[in-house]
Write an enzyme that holds these catalytic residues in place. Structure first.
Site, short mmCIF file in Angstrom:
data_model
loop_
_atom_site.label_atom_id
_atom_site.label_comp_id
_atom_site.label_asym_id
_atom_site.label_seq_id
_atom_site.Cartn_x
_atom_site.Cartn_y
_atom_site.Cartn_z
N SER A 1 0.80 -1.23 0.00
CA SER A 1 0.00 0.00 0.00
C SER A 1 0.82 1.27 0.00
CB SER A 1 -0.97 -0.04 1.19
OG SER A 1 -1.92 0.98 1.08
N ASP B 1 -9.99 -6.57 -3.90
CA ASP B 1 -9.36 -5.25 -3.97
C ASP B 1 -9.45 -4.73 -5.40
OD1 ASP B 1 -7.98 -2.95 -3.55
OD2 ASP B 1 -6.03 -3.89 -3.18
N HIS C 1 -8.09 -5.26 0.46
CA HIS C 1 -6.84 -4.53 0.21
C HIS C 1 -5.71 -5.04 1.11
CE1 HIS C 1 -4.20 -1.30 -0.90
NE2 HIS C 1 -4.16 -0.84 0.33
#
Length: 397
Positions: A297, A348, A375
Site C-alpha cells: 500500500s 481489492d 486490500h
C-alpha cells in the site's frame, strides 16, 4: 254588659278597628282588618268586600309569611284568590333550601357539587397516571433504541478486532507447531526492537533466532518489511511473520517509516529522491545487502522509485497493491530485472487492480491473487500469504 248584649244580638253591626289593639277575628263576628259592616249585610258579603279592598295588603302578608311556612287560606278570608297567591309564593325547598329558626339566612343546598369535585379529582389523578405511564414508556423505548445502536456498532467492530487477535495468535501457534514438527527444540525466536540514529531516527524490529552454543548460524537471506498507512512495524510482529521467517532461517527486519509508529516525521522524505535516499540509509545502517523488499500500500511511495533506480541492489521485490505505480512509464518498468512477486486481494478492485496494470510491465514477475481478500490481504489471509511468500523466498535462494 249592655254593650256586650247589644253586640251579641246584632252581630253585623258596624265595627271600627282600634289603632291600639287588633280588630276582632271574623270567627267571633268581628270585622276583619277594620272593615265596617252595615246592618242587613251577611257575613260572607262583608268578608268578600273586605278581601277585595285589602287585596294588595294580603299579597304583602303572604310574601312576608313565605319564610315562615304555608299560609292558611282561612287566615286571610274565605276567598280563593289569597290561597292561590299564597301557594304561588310558598317557598320551594329545592330552590331556597331550609330556613333557619327565627328568620335566619337560608343556606343553598347543592348535593351535585361534591360529586363534581370528586369526579374532577379522580379525572386529574387518572390523567397524571397516564402521563407518568407514557413518560416511562418513552424512557424505556429510548433505552431500547440506544441498546440496539450499541449492539450494532459492536457487531461492526468486534469482527475486525477478533480477526486481528486471531491472526496474531494463529501466527504464533503456527510457528510453535512448525518447531515441534521439525523437532527443533533447541531453537527459540525472539523479536527485539532497536533505533537507527540520525535525522530522522528510525525504529526497527528484528526477529532473532537463538540457538544453543556451538550450533552454526547458516547464511540467511535478508527480508525487509515496510508497512501501509494504517499500520506500523508491529503489524508484522503481531501477525507472526517475523517469527515465522526467523524460524525458516531468514533474517527478518521491519521498520517504522517516518511519521508512523515511533519514527518522527521528517521533511527529508517529502520528495521522491529523499525517500530513495532514506531506504539506502536504512540498508546501510542495518548492514543489509541485497534484501527482499516487502512493500504494501502506502509504502509504494518509497519502494517503487527505489526499484526503478536501485533494482540491482535487491534480491527480490514483493509489492502488495502499492500506491504510486501509475506515475511511471512502461519503459521504466521494463528496464528492471529484479524478480517480483505481485500479490493482491481478490476483492481489492481499487489499488490492487490499478497497480497490476503497471507492475505487470516488469519482465520478471509473477502474480498471486488471494481469494476472498480485500486490500490488506495479508491480514485477512495470513496463512495463504505466508505460504506464497515462503515459496517465493525458496525460489530466490
Amino acid at each position: 254588659m249592655k254593650s256586650l248584649e247589644t253586640r251579641l244580638k246584632n252581630p253585623l253591626r258596624t265595627c271600627t278597628a282600634s289603632p291600639s289593639k287588633p280588630p276582632p277575628s271574623p270567627a267571633f263576628g268581628g270585622c276583619p282588618h277594620g272593615a265596617k259592616a252595615e246592618e242587613g249585610d251577611s257575613p260572607g258579603s262583608v268578608l268578600s268586600q273586605s278581601s277585595r279592598s285589602e287585596a294588595p295588603q294580603a299579597r304583602r302578608v303572604v310574601v312576608a309569611a313565605a319564610g315562615l311556612g304555608t299560609v292558611r287560606s282561612g287566615s286571610l278570608g274565605t276567598g280563593a284568590e289569597p290561597s292561590a297567591r299564597s301557594s304561588a309564593f310558598s317557598p320551594s325547598p329545592a330552590r331556597w333550601g331550609s330556613s333557619q329558626a327565627g328568620g335566619g339566612a337560608s343556606v343553598p343546598h347543592q348535593p351535585g357539587r361534591r360529586r363534581r369535585r370528586r369526579r374532577r379529582r379522580l379525572s386529574g389523578a387518572a390523567q397524571q397516571g397516564e402521563r407518568l405511564t407514557m413518560a416511562l414508556i418513552r424512557n424505556r423505548l429510548g433505552l431500547l433504541v440506544l441498546g440496539v445502536l450499541v449492539t450494532f456498532v459492536l457487531y461492526l467492530l468486534l469482527p475486525a478486532i477478533q480477526h486481528e487477535r486471531f491472526t496474531s495468535r494463529a501466527g504464533s501457534h503456527k510457528a510453535q507447531a512448525r518447531a515441534e514438527e521439525k523437532g527443533q527444540q533447541d531453537v527459540n525466536v525472539t523479536v527485539l526492537t532497536g533505533t537507527i540514529a540520525g535525522s530522522p531516527s528510525i525504529l526497527f524490529r528484528e526477529g532473532f533466532l537463538l540457538q544453543r552454543a556451538g550450533t552454526p548460524s547458516p547464511k540467511r537471506l535478508e527480508v525487509v518489511f515496510l508497512h501501509g498507512q494504517a499500520f506500523t512495524s508491529k503489524t508484522w510482529e503481531d501477525l507472526g511473520t517475523l517469527t515465522l521467517l526467523s524460524e525458516e532461517g531468514y533474517r527478518s527486519v521491519a521498520i517504522d517509516l517516518p511519521g508512523y509508529g515511533n519514527s518522527p516525521l521528517s521533511d527529508s522524505v517529502s520528495t521522491e529522491q529523499g525517500r530513495v535516499a532514506f531506504l539506502l540509509r536504512v540498508l546501510k545502517e542495518l548492514g543489509i545487502q541485497r534484501p527482499v523488499l516487502i512493500s504494501p500500500s502506502m509504502s509504494g511511495h518509497y519502494s517503487v522509485p527505489f526499484v526503478l533506480v536501485h533494482g540491482a541492489q535487491l534480491k527480490g521485490f514483493v509489492p502488495i497493491a502499492p500506491v504510486g505505480t501509475q506515475e511511471y512509464t512502461a519503459q521504466q518498468y521494463q528496464q528492471v530485472q529484479t524478480p517480483t512477486l505481485i500479490i493482491y486481494g481478490e476483492r481489492d478492485s481499487g489499488l490492487g487492480a490499478q497497480s497490476l496494470q503497471s507492475l505487470q510491465q516488469l519482465p520478471k514477475h509473477k502474480v498471486v491473487v488471494l481469494p476472498d481478500a480485500g486490500h490488506a490481504c495479508y491480514l485477512e489471509k495470513p496463512r495463504e500469504f505466508h505460504e506464497v511468500l515462503l515459496a517465493f523466498l525458496g525460489e530466490l535462494q
